[in-house]
Design an enzyme around this catalytic site. Structure first.
Site, PDB file in Angstrom:
ATOM      1  N   SER A 139       0.845  -1.193   0.000  1.00 33.87           N
ATOM      2  CA  SER A 139       0.000   0.000   0.000  1.00 33.87           C
ATOM      3  C   SER A 139       0.878   1.239   0.000  1.00 33.87           C
ATOM      4  O   SER A 139       1.979   1.242   0.566  1.00 33.87           O
ATOM      5  CB  SER A 139      -0.902   0.013   1.238  1.00 33.87           C
ATOM      6  OG  SER A 139      -1.593   1.240   1.349  1.00 33.87           O
ATOM      7  N   TYR A 149      -1.216  -0.479  10.296  1.00 32.42           N
ATOM      8  CA  TYR A 149      -1.356  -0.991   8.931  1.00 32.42           C
ATOM      9  C   TYR A 149      -0.221  -0.457   8.053  1.00 32.42           C
ATOM     10  O   TYR A 149       0.370  -1.193   7.257  1.00 32.42           O
ATOM     11  CB  TYR A 149      -2.717  -0.573   8.379  1.00 32.42           C
ATOM     12  CG  TYR A 149      -3.025  -1.032   6.979  1.00 32.42           C
ATOM     13  CD1 TYR A 149      -3.526  -2.302   6.738  1.00 32.42           C
ATOM     14  CD2 TYR A 149      -2.839  -0.177   5.890  1.00 32.42           C
ATOM     15  CE1 TYR A 149      -3.830  -2.719   5.448  1.00 32.42           C
ATOM     16  CE2 TYR A 149      -3.135  -0.586   4.602  1.00 32.42           C
ATOM     17  CZ  TYR A 149      -3.624  -1.856   4.386  1.00 32.42           C
ATOM     18  OH  TYR A 149      -3.912  -2.265   3.109  1.00 32.42           O
TER      19      TYR A 149
END
Length: 260
Positions: A139, A149
């Protein structure tokens, strides 16, 4: 028995994983589909076979379960897998300190440990054959100080880029795909308020995967889709941490307020 090469995709029922399954099928690959949702997995397999005429093998597995993960690792030893797409993942609605530690550990397992183990299982036979590719879905959040994350995805990107350097000479490609906001179920499951994200920041999953495949064929170790996200990733290297931290909260507060 099919003479086509085979690709394995984790989390293939929706979003980026489904887009990869469709792309690989169009490229002529048979598929091994891995997910814990048996009903949805079988439905996806049947649809992919109907649409593209490829063989789809279903592996029902919770990748955070040690025994289930071992069964998926064994699949790389029982038949050649030419392409692995590590896509399975999930996000947290609450900040780190508000989650039980076992929930945080489960996310760490899925986003880091599973990627490491499946990549290891995949590349060993690929090295023996002198061919193969691994795409680890990371990501653009990994370039930012956003949350846990982000930390997991930063590891995935660094891990993949490092492997790419070492395995290139052995005929094996490894690439980290670093998307931004993509129209998938991911944000709905997190109950995030998508309206706070400008429309131009959203990407289409199929366009994303087409661009990623071109980058893989071009030998890139890191694929960042679209010019706008390339600029964000580049700017993150030179922008003060305090400013990045402030900008990185966009989309989080609204999502948490809705979830409360």
């Amino acid at each position: 028995m099919s003479s086509r090469a085979t690709a394995l995709v984790t989390g293939p029922a929706t979003g980026i994983g489904r887009a990869f399954a469709d792309k690989l099928a169009r490229e002529g690959y048979d598929l091994v589909l891995v997910s814990r949702d048996e009903a949805r997995l079988k439905e996806t397999a049947a649809e992919l076979t109907r649409l593209h005429g490829v063989d789809c093998e279903v592996l029902v597995a919770d990748l955070t379960d040690t025994d289930d993960l071992a069964r998926v690792e064994e699949r790389f030893r029982t038949g050649p897998i030419e392409v692995l797409v590590n896509n399975a993942g999930f996000g947290q609605k609450k900040p780190f300190w508000e989650n039980p530690v076992d929930v945080e550990e489960k996310q760490l397992d899925l986003l880091v440990r599973v990627v490491l183990r499946l990549t290891h299982a995949a590349v060993l036979p690929m090295i023996e054959r002198g061919s193969g590719a691994v795409i680890n879905v990371s990501s653009v959040a990994g370039f930012l100080q956003r949350n846990i994350y982000s930390a997991h995805k930063a590891w995935v990107t660094s891990f993949s880029a490092g492997l790419a350097t070492g395995l290139h000479a052995k005929g094996v490609a490894v690439m980290a795909l670093c998307p931004g906001f993509v129209h998938t179920e991911f944000h709905e499951r997190m109950e995030m308020d998508k309206s706070v994200i400008p429309s131009f920041m959203w990407l289409d999953a199929n366009d994303l995967v087409d661009a990623a495949w071109k980058d893989l064929m071009a030998g890139k170790a890191i694929s960042i889709p679209s010019r706008r996200y390339k600029l964000i990733a580049a700017a993150a290297r030179f922008t003060p941490r305090a400013l990045i931290a402030r900008v990185s909260t966009v989309g989080l507060d609204g999502g948490r307020r809705r979830a409360q």
